[in-house]
Scaffold this motif. Structure first.
Motif, PDB file in Angstrom:
ATOM      1  N   LEU A 153       0.977  -1.039  -0.034  1.00  0.00           N
ATOM      2  CA  LEU A 153      -0.175   0.002   0.146  1.00  0.00           C
ATOM      3  C   LEU A 153       0.587   1.043   0.127  1.00  0.00           C
ATOM      4  O   LEU A 153       0.371   2.056  -0.057  1.00  0.00           O
ATOM      5  CB  LEU A 153      -1.005   0.021   1.156  1.00  0.00           C
ATOM      6  N   ASP A 154       2.269   1.119   0.391  1.00  0.00           N
ATOM      7  CA  ASP A 154       3.242   2.160   0.264  1.00  0.00           C
ATOM      8  C   ASP A 154       2.511   3.720   0.305  1.00  0.00           C
ATOM      9  O   ASP A 154       2.457   4.151  -1.069  1.00  0.00           O
ATOM     10  CB  ASP A 154       4.476   1.966  -0.493  1.00  0.00           C
ATOM     11  N   LYS A 155       2.269   4.154   1.222  1.00  0.00           N
ATOM     12  CA  LYS A 155       1.444   5.512   0.872  1.00  0.00           C
ATOM     13  C   LYS A 155       2.340   6.618   0.389  1.00  0.00           C
ATOM     14  O   LYS A 155       1.658   7.588  -0.059  1.00  0.00           O
ATOM     15  CB  LYS A 155       0.969   5.945   2.568  1.00  0.00           C
ATOM     16  N   SER A 156       3.557   6.590   0.771  1.00  0.00           N
ATOM     17  CA  SER A 156       4.624   7.615   0.233  1.00  0.00           C
ATOM     18  C   SER A 156       4.546   7.693  -0.991  1.00  0.00           C
ATOM     19  O   SER A 156       5.059   8.816  -1.516  1.00  0.00           O
ATOM     20  CB  SER A 156       5.952   7.494   1.013  1.00  0.00           C
ATOM     21  N   ARG A 157       4.372   6.602  -1.844  1.00  0.00           N
ATOM     22  CA  ARG A 157       4.459   6.711  -3.139  1.00  0.00           C
ATOM     23  C   ARG A 157       2.988   6.711  -4.088  1.00  0.00           C
ATOM     24  O   ARG A 157       2.810   6.358  -5.090  1.00  0.00           O
ATOM     25  CB  ARG A 157       5.114   5.320  -3.609  1.00  0.00           C
ATOM     26  N   ARG A 158       1.973   6.995  -3.040  1.00  0.00           N
ATOM     27  CA  ARG A 158       0.708   6.992  -3.828  1.00  0.00           C
ATOM     28  C   ARG A 158       0.048   8.371  -3.898  1.00  0.00           C
ATOM     29  O   ARG A 158       0.266   9.240  -2.921  1.00  0.00           O
ATOM     30  CB  ARG A 158      -0.393   6.119  -3.148  1.00  0.00           C
ATOM     31  N   PHE A 159      -0.838   8.782  -4.807  1.00  0.00           N
ATOM     32  CA  PHE A 159      -1.582  10.023  -4.995  1.00  0.00           C
ATOM     33  C   PHE A 159      -2.866   9.908  -4.873  1.00  0.00           C
ATOM     34  O   PHE A 159      -3.451   8.836  -5.441  1.00  0.00           O
ATOM     35  CB  PHE A 159      -1.016  10.524  -6.273  1.00  0.00           C
ATOM     36  N   GLN A 160      -3.629  10.717  -4.495  1.00  0.00           N
ATOM     37  CA  GLN A 160      -5.074  10.680  -4.524  1.00  0.00           C
ATOM     38  C   GLN A 160      -5.581  10.591  -6.051  1.00  0.00           C
ATOM     39  O   GLN A 160      -4.803  11.367  -6.656  1.00  0.00           O
ATOM     40  CB  GLN A 160      -5.508  11.962  -3.841  1.00  0.00           C
ATOM     41  N   PHE A 161      -6.712   9.903  -5.943  1.00  0.00           N
ATOM     42  CA  PHE A 161      -7.192   9.599  -7.583  1.00  0.00           C
ATOM     43  C   PHE A 161      -7.322  11.311  -8.179  1.00  0.00           C
ATOM     44  O   PHE A 161      -6.877  11.224  -9.347  1.00  0.00           O
ATOM     45  CB  PHE A 161      -8.469   9.096  -7.390  1.00  0.00           C
ATOM     46  N   ALA A 162      -7.942  12.097  -7.571  1.00  0.00           N
ATOM     47  CA  ALA A 162      -8.167  13.273  -8.150  1.00  0.00           C
ATOM     48  C   ALA A 162      -6.961  14.051  -8.549  1.00  0.00           C
ATOM     49  O   ALA A 162      -6.954  14.842  -9.580  1.00  0.00           O
ATOM     50  CB  ALA A 162      -8.995  14.211  -7.121  1.00  0.00           C
ATOM     51  N   GLN A 163      -5.738  13.857  -7.748  1.00  0.00           N
ATOM     52  CA  GLN A 163      -4.609  14.284  -8.079  1.00  0.00           C
ATOM     53  C   GLN A 163      -3.915  13.879  -9.402  1.00  0.00           C
ATOM     54  O   GLN A 163      -3.402  14.408 -10.293  1.00  0.00           O
ATOM     55  CB  GLN A 163      -3.694  14.307  -6.997  1.00  0.00           C
ATOM     56  N   ALA A 164      -4.109  12.482  -9.501  1.00  0.00           N
ATOM     57  CA  ALA A 164      -3.526  11.688 -10.337  1.00  0.00           C
ATOM     58  C   ALA A 164      -4.317  12.015 -11.794  1.00  0.00           C
ATOM     59  O   ALA A 164      -3.606  12.384 -12.903  1.00  0.00           O
ATOM     60  CB  ALA A 164      -3.375  10.271 -10.179  1.00  0.00           C
ATOM     61  N   SER A 165      -5.530  12.009 -11.659  1.00  0.00           N
ATOM     62  CA  SER A 165      -6.314  12.091 -13.054  1.00  0.00           C
ATOM     63  C   SER A 165      -6.186  13.814 -13.541  1.00  0.00           C
ATOM     64  O   SER A 165      -6.321  13.864 -14.689  1.00  0.00           O
ATOM     65  CB  SER A 165      -7.849  11.698 -12.651  1.00  0.00           C
ATOM     66  N   GLN A 166      -6.102  14.522 -12.398  1.00  0.00           N
ATOM     67  CA  GLN A 166      -5.763  15.862 -13.002  1.00  0.00           C
ATOM     68  C   GLN A 166      -4.476  16.134 -13.798  1.00  0.00           C
ATOM     69  O   GLN A 166      -4.559  17.094 -14.653  1.00  0.00           O
ATOM     70  CB  GLN A 166      -6.026  16.897 -11.750  1.00  0.00           C
ATOM     71  N   ARG A 167      -3.666  15.275 -13.415  1.00  0.00           N
ATOM     72  CA  ARG A 167      -2.296  15.306 -13.833  1.00  0.00           C
ATOM     73  C   ARG A 167      -2.234  14.326 -15.407  1.00  0.00           C
ATOM     74  O   ARG A 167      -1.710  14.790 -16.500  1.00  0.00           O
ATOM     75  CB  ARG A 167      -0.952  15.046 -13.161  1.00  0.00           C
ATOM     76  N   ALA A 168      -3.251  13.347 -15.202  1.00  0.00           N
ATOM     77  CA  ALA A 168      -3.307  12.487 -16.594  1.00  0.00           C
ATOM     78  C   ALA A 168      -3.986  12.825 -17.649  1.00  0.00           C
ATOM     79  O   ALA A 168      -3.847  12.876 -18.905  1.00  0.00           O
ATOM     80  CB  ALA A 168      -3.791  11.211 -16.076  1.00  0.00           C
ATOM     81  N   GLU A 169      -5.192  13.714 -17.301  1.00  0.00           N
ATOM     82  CA  GLU A 169      -6.066  14.001 -18.380  1.00  0.00           C
ATOM     83  C   GLU A 169      -5.481  15.095 -19.327  1.00  0.00           C
ATOM     84  O   GLU A 169      -5.612  14.840 -20.699  1.00  0.00           O
ATOM     85  CB  GLU A 169      -7.390  14.681 -17.722  1.00  0.00           C
ATOM     86  N   PRO A 170      -4.736  16.087 -19.049  1.00  0.00           N
ATOM     87  CA  PRO A 170      -4.212  17.094 -19.899  1.00  0.00           C
ATOM     88  C   PRO A 170      -2.962  16.427 -20.680  1.00  0.00           C
ATOM     89  O   PRO A 170      -2.961  16.603 -21.836  1.00  0.00           O
ATOM     90  CB  PRO A 170      -3.621  18.168 -19.098  1.00  0.00           C
ATOM     91  N   LEU A 171      -2.381  15.591 -19.894  1.00  0.00           N
ATOM     92  CA  LEU A 171      -1.141  14.752 -20.914  1.00  0.00           C
ATOM     93  C   LEU A 171      -1.876  13.823 -21.780  1.00  0.00           C
ATOM     94  O   LEU A 171      -1.448  13.759 -23.055  1.00  0.00           O
ATOM     95  CB  LEU A 171      -0.524  13.783 -19.781  1.00  0.00           C
TER      96      LEU A 171
END
Length: 585
Positions: A153-171
Motif C-alpha cells: 500500500l506504500d502510502k509515500s508513493r501514492r497519490f489521491q485519485f483526483a491528483q493523478a487524474s488531474q495530471r493525466a487528463e491534460p497529458l
C-alpha cells in the motif's frame, strides 16, 4: 457460462476458508479442501461428466452431499452455502487471506480477538503492536505482516485519485493531439478508479510510434525522463508522479489495455480461464497455439474466454468473474443517475457561497435538490450553527424555495456526534429539519468498542438520517477510525438510516469494500459532495467512481431517487417511533 474444474475447486476452497475463519468443524473444513484438491487435479472435465450422466462419486473425496454442490456450481457458477457464509462475514475479511503469512486460522484469530475486518485495520493493529500479543504470532510475524502491507500500500508513493487524474487528463489530450496517434488511453489503477494511484500507465497506437514517445518526453510538466525508446518511455512529472507510455500495435491494443489495466489478481484469473480452454492470454492477445484469435479490443479478449466485458473498476478478483459468468454483473451507478446532493455547506458555517448560489449551481449541474447541511455549534472552527442560527436558516430556506425554479433546497445540518454518542443540538430544532447528517469530528482514536458504541447510540437518535464519512479518514493524513462496520451497518439497516459515501477527494469514505457491505445488507448509500463551494459540487464524480468500485447500482444509492421518492425515506428517519433519544445537550 461454462464452469471448469478450477472454478469448482475455487468455490470449495473459499468455503473451507470461510468455515475455518468462523471456527467450523475441522473435519468439514478438511472435506472441502480435499474435494477442492481432488476436483482441481481430476483429469476429466466435471461439467462434461454431468452432461454425460456420469456418477460424480467416482471422483475421489466426493460423496452425495458434495456431488449435489458440484452440480449446483456447474449450473449456477456458485452455491447457496458459499453465499450464506459470505453474508456472515464482512466481505473485506476475505482480503486478509491474500496477505502473505496469513491463513484462515490466523485470520480467524485477528477477526475474533482484535476484530480486524479490513487491510487498513490490519495495518493499524500491526503498527500499534497489538498483533504480536496473540498466541502463535510474535514480534517477527507482526513485523512481516506490516512490511507486506506497507510494501503493498506504500502510502509515500501514492497519490489521491483526483491528483493523478488531474495530471493525466491534460497529458492524454497532449498526446492525442499528435496526428500520428490513433488511440490513447490511461490504464492501471487510474482506469480502475482506485482511490489512490501509485503511477500512471498510458497505452497508445500510432502510425509512427517513435513520434509519440518523442512528444511524450517533451511534455512541459516533465521533471525527469527515466527511459526513452521508439515504443516505450517513462517520465516523472513535476509533482513526483511517474508515467509510463507504451505504443502498441492496433491488433493487440485491447489485450494490452486489459493486461495493463489489471489488477494482477484479475489478470491471473483470466489467464487461468484461458488455460482451461487451451488458450494463452497475455498483453499481445489471446492465442490458440501460434494463432492470435483475439486482442484488438477488450471485448474480444473477454468474449474469447466466454465472458462479457467487465468494467475496469470491478477488476479486482473479488467476484466479478463469477458474476460475469452468471450474467450478474451490476449495472453500475453513473453520475447522471444522481438527482441531488445531501451534504453541502454555505456561508452560514465554513462554506464559500450563499444558499442561492449553491442552489443555482446545483441546478446547472442537473440536480433537482440540494441539502444545506452546515456544521453545528460544537465545531467552532467552522463557525457552526447553534439552535437560534439554525432556526433562522430554516426560515431563510423556506423563503428561498418559494422563489427558486428547477431546484429545491432541503433543510439539514451536519451535527456533531459527541464522544458519548449524543447529538450536538436540541431535539426540538432537529425535528424541524428534512434530514440530519451526523458526523464525528473529534476523538477519532477511541478504542473500537467505544467508537462503535458511540456511533450506534447516534444512529438510535430519532432524528438521525445519514452517518457522514463513517471512518473519518483523510487519505495520507489520518487513518480510518477503528469501528466495527458490520455492527454499524446492521444498526443502520434496523433503524432505517443511511450511510454516506463522502466524495471529497481526500476522504472517499466509505471505502469500496464498505460500500459493497452496505449493499449486501440493503443499506442505501448517499453519494455526497460535502461541497464548501460551488466548484466542489463537482466532487460527486469522485464519489461515483468509488461507488462503482463498491458494486453500487442506481437502486443502491439514496440520492439517485427523485425528490418525491426521497422525501418519505428521509421522513421515516426523522420520526422513528421505535427509537428514543436519551437527550441532547
Amino acid at each position: 457460462m461454462p464452469i471448469h474444474n478450477a472454478d469448482i475447486a475455487d468455490v470449495f476452497n473459499e468455503i473451507a476458508d470461510l468455515l475455518e475463519i468462523q471456527g467450523g468443524n475441522p473435519f468439514r473444513v478438511r472435506a472441502y479442501r480435499r474435494a477442492a484438491r481432488s476436483i482441481g487435479e481430476y483429469p476429466k472435465n466435471v461439467r462434461a461428466m454431468i452432461a454425460e450422466g456420469a456418477d460424480l462419486k467416482a471422483i475421489p473425496a466426493i460423496g452425495d452431499d458434495l456431488a449435489l454442490k458440484v452440480r449446483e456450481i456447474v449450473a449456477t457458477g456458485s452455491c447457496a452455502l458459499l453465499a450464506s457464509l459470505r453474508a456472515q462475514l464482512p466481505s473485506a475479511v476475505v482480503a486478509l487471506l491474500r496477505v502473505p503469512g496469513l491463513g484462515p486460522k490466523r485470520v480467524r484469530q485477528l477477526y475474533e480477538q482484535l476484530h480486524v475486518q479490513s487491510l487498513e485495520q490490519l495495518e493499524q493493529a500491526a503498527a500499534e503492536g497489538r498483533i504480536h500479543e496473540l498466541h502463535g504470532f510474535g514480534p517477527l510475524t507482526e513485523a512481516h505482516i506490516l512490511a507486506n502491507l506497507q510494501g503493498r500500500l506504500d502510502k509515500s508513493r501514492r497519490f489521491q485519485f483526483a491528483q493523478a487524474s488531474q495530471r493525466a487528463e491534460p497529458l492524454l489530450v497532449w498526446l492525442a493531439a499528435l496526428p500520428d496517434v490513433e488511440r490513447v488511453e490511461a490504464a492501471g489503477s487510474l482506469r480502475r478508479l482506485r482511490d489512490t494511484v501509485g503511477d500512471i500507465d498510458i497505452l497508445a497506437t500510432a502510425r509512427e510510434p517513435a513520434e509519440v514517445t518523442r512528444r511524450f518526453v517533451a511534455y512541459d510538466d516533465v521533471s525527469a525522463v527515466l527511459a526513452h525508446g521508439p515504443t516505450r518511455a517513462s517520465i516523472v512529472l513535476r509533482g513526483g508522479l511517474q508515467v509510463d507510455l507504451r505504443v502498441v500495435q492496433p491488433a493487440c491494443f485491447g489485450a494490452a489495455l486489459t493486461y495493463f489495466t489489471g489488477s494482477k489478481a484479475h489478470n491471473v484469473a483470466l489467464r487461468r480461464l484461458g488455460q482451461d480452454r487451451g488458450l494463452k492470454v497475455n498483453e499481445y492477445g489471446v492465442f490458440r497455439g501460434d494463432v492470435r484469435i483475439a486482442g484488438e479490443t477488450e471485448e474480444s479478449v473477454y468474449e474469447s474466454l466466454g465472458l462479457p466485458w467487465i468494467p475496469p473498476e470491478l477488476r479486482e478478483d473479488s467476484g466479478e468473474i463469477e458474476a460475469a459468468r452468471g450474467a450478474a454483473l451490476p449495472a453500475l451507478v453513473t453520475r447522471g443517475d444522481l438527482r441531488g446532493d445531501l451534504h453541502t455547506h454555505s456561508l452560514a458555517s465554513d462554506g464559500h457561497a450563499s444558499l442561492r448560489a449553491m442552489a443555482l449551481a446545483a441546478c446547472e449541474r442537473g440536480l433537482s435538490y440540494l441539502a444545506v447541511t452546515d456544521h453545528s455549534k460544537r465545531l467552532a472552527i467552522a463557525h457552526g450553527l447553534d439552535a437560534r442560527r439554525l432556526a433562522a436558516q430554516i426560515d431563510e430556506i423556506d423563503q428561498l424555495n418559494a422563489q427558486l425554479a428547477g431546484v429545491t433546497l432541503l433543510k439539514g445540518i451536519e451535527v456533531d456526534i459527541l464522544e458519548d454518542g449524543r447529538l450536538d443540538l436540541p431535539d426540538a430544532v432537529l425535528a424541524r429539519l428534512d434530514l440530519v447528517v451526523g458526523a464525528i469530528h473529534s476523538h477519532f482514536d477511541l478504542p473500537r468498542e467505544r467508537q462503535t458504541d458511540r456511533i450506534l447510540r447516534a444512529l438510535d437518535h430519532p432524528s438521525m438520517t445519514i452517518l457522514a464519512h463513517p471512518f473519518g479518514r483523510l487519505i495520507d493524513s489520518r487513518n480510518p477510525s477503528d469501528i466495527d462496520l458490520l455492527r454499524v451497518i446492521r444498526k443502520a439497516s434496523k433503524r432505517g438510516c443511511f450511510l454516506e459515501l463522502n466524495a471529497q477527494p481526500e476522504r472517499l469514505d466509505l471505502m469500496d469494500t464498505a460500500c459493497r457491505m452496505a449493499k449486501d445488507h440493503g443499506v442505501l448509500v448517499s453519494i455526497n459532495s460535502d461541497a464548501h463551494s460551488v466548484a466542489q459540487l463537482d466532487n460527486l464524480r469522485y464519489g461515483v467512481n468509488q461507488a462503482r468500485r463498491g458494486w453500487l447500482e442506481k437502486a443502491d444509492v439514496l440520492n439517485a431517487r427523485p425528490l418525491a421518492q426521497l422525501r418519505p425515506l428521509l421522513a421515516r428517519t426523522m420520526r422513528s417511533p421505535a427509537c428514543e433519544t436519551s437527550g441532547s445537550p
